[in-house]
Write an enzyme that holds these catalytic residues in place. Sequence first.
Site, short mmCIF file in Angstrom:
data_model
loop_
_atom_site.label_atom_id
_atom_site.label_comp_id
_atom_site.label_asym_id
_atom_site.label_seq_id
_atom_site.Cartn_x
_atom_site.Cartn_y
_atom_site.Cartn_z
N GLU A 54 -8.65 -59.28 -31.23
CA GLU A 54 -9.11 -58.25 -30.31
C GLU A 54 -10.61 -57.98 -30.48
OE1 GLU A 54 -7.80 -56.81 -27.78
OE2 GLU A 54 -5.82 -57.72 -28.00
N LEU A 94 -20.93 -65.77 -31.60
CA LEU A 94 -20.13 -64.79 -30.86
C LEU A 94 -20.96 -63.59 -30.42
CD1 LEU A 94 -16.70 -64.65 -32.76
CD2 LEU A 94 -17.12 -65.46 -30.44
N TYR A 144 -9.35 -48.33 -27.32
CA TYR A 144 -8.72 -49.53 -26.77
C TYR A 144 -8.18 -50.43 -27.88
CZ TYR A 144 -8.23 -54.35 -25.52
OH TYR A 144 -7.71 -55.62 -25.43
N ASP A 177 -9.14 -51.90 -20.88
CA ASP A 177 -10.34 -52.73 -20.94
C ASP A 177 -10.73 -53.12 -19.53
OD1 ASP A 177 -8.48 -54.65 -20.21
OD2 ASP A 177 -9.01 -56.07 -21.80
#
Length: 380
Positions: free
Chosen positions: A44, A87, A127, A145
């Site tokens: 996640e 990333l 979230y 999201d």
Amino acid sequence: MRRGKLETRKAARLVPLLLNWFAANARDLPWRRTLDPYAIWVSEIMLQQTQVKTVIPYYERWMRELPTIETLANASSHKIHKLWEGLGYYTRVRNMQRAAHTIAVEHGGQFPTSFEDVLALPGIGRYTAGAVCSIAFNAPTPILDGNVIRVLTRVFGIRANVREKNANAALWALADTLVTAASRSSRSLAKISSALSGPCSALNQALMELGAVVCTPRAPRCEVCPLRRQCVARRENCAEQLPNAGKRVAATARRFIAVLVERNGEVLIRQRGEGVVNAHLWEFPNVEVPLGAASQQVQSAVEKELGCRAGTLTALGTIRHTITRYRIALEIFRVELNGESPRPGCGIWKSAPAIEALPLTSAHGRMARKWMASGSSSSS
């Protein structure tokens, strides 16, 4: 009140449609083959602002190298940054390690199971806490999201600016209504992959999956959507106008000059400090210049940055990339110092193999590969 009751009834109709669709159409993703909350949490965090196809190799490499909370807590800063290299948004990985330390100290090394405890961990918001708790523990915790927002605004015909407080609260309420309805569903889940823990897990993943592969920002595939008959946006032909995210902030162009300074097969490189974008990562000496800076201005800026006179700058190309709202042009030059030495603190000398082992910013990683491909001595 009447609107709330209507939405609750509509949500109850949507739940079985979403569960059945997800059972038949869920992509086989590596983090869907486990109920380990640590692994789900890793996925996640990686998936925030990053595409699934990009994340998969990072996730698999991470889980090989740091398979447990304990290994993450004990890993070196160098290792976690190197595993995360490319990333972006590196605060995420530092917060993950801080959270791992918290879990080790406050939860005996076991990932917490309550929503409140998960939410209290560094770097975890509403979230992420909802996603981990619903997917790993089948808790009826809502998620919201970008994909879920798109699905909900279109299906329920929500035209308000989703960045505004009231609209955002209404979307969270809808997400909560859906996952609560799923938790009360007695519908058989036999078709759903055994890796899923139950209807809450499946419902939340179905919403995300639908937004990712069917209810896309442009050219949504309404003809194959399981919710097409209930979708207000499809009925009113306004899918591509939703969600309403308000006026976009204009992008700002910025220009940076990065230099390759070589000495005996090594190149000058430096580490970014604490509290800045891409903190702790490595980069080549660089300086920002005005967009319209002339050659002499660029030369002067480079010499000021290096703290010494420089010879002719040889252009090697330009790398274009984006950080938040900034559109950055990173112009690369090779520079000869003609026997002079850079100022102290400007960087340290590293060989190509040593640089490959360093966690570099994305743009400077591309720059390093360009330098290495050039044979570290000739222009590419």
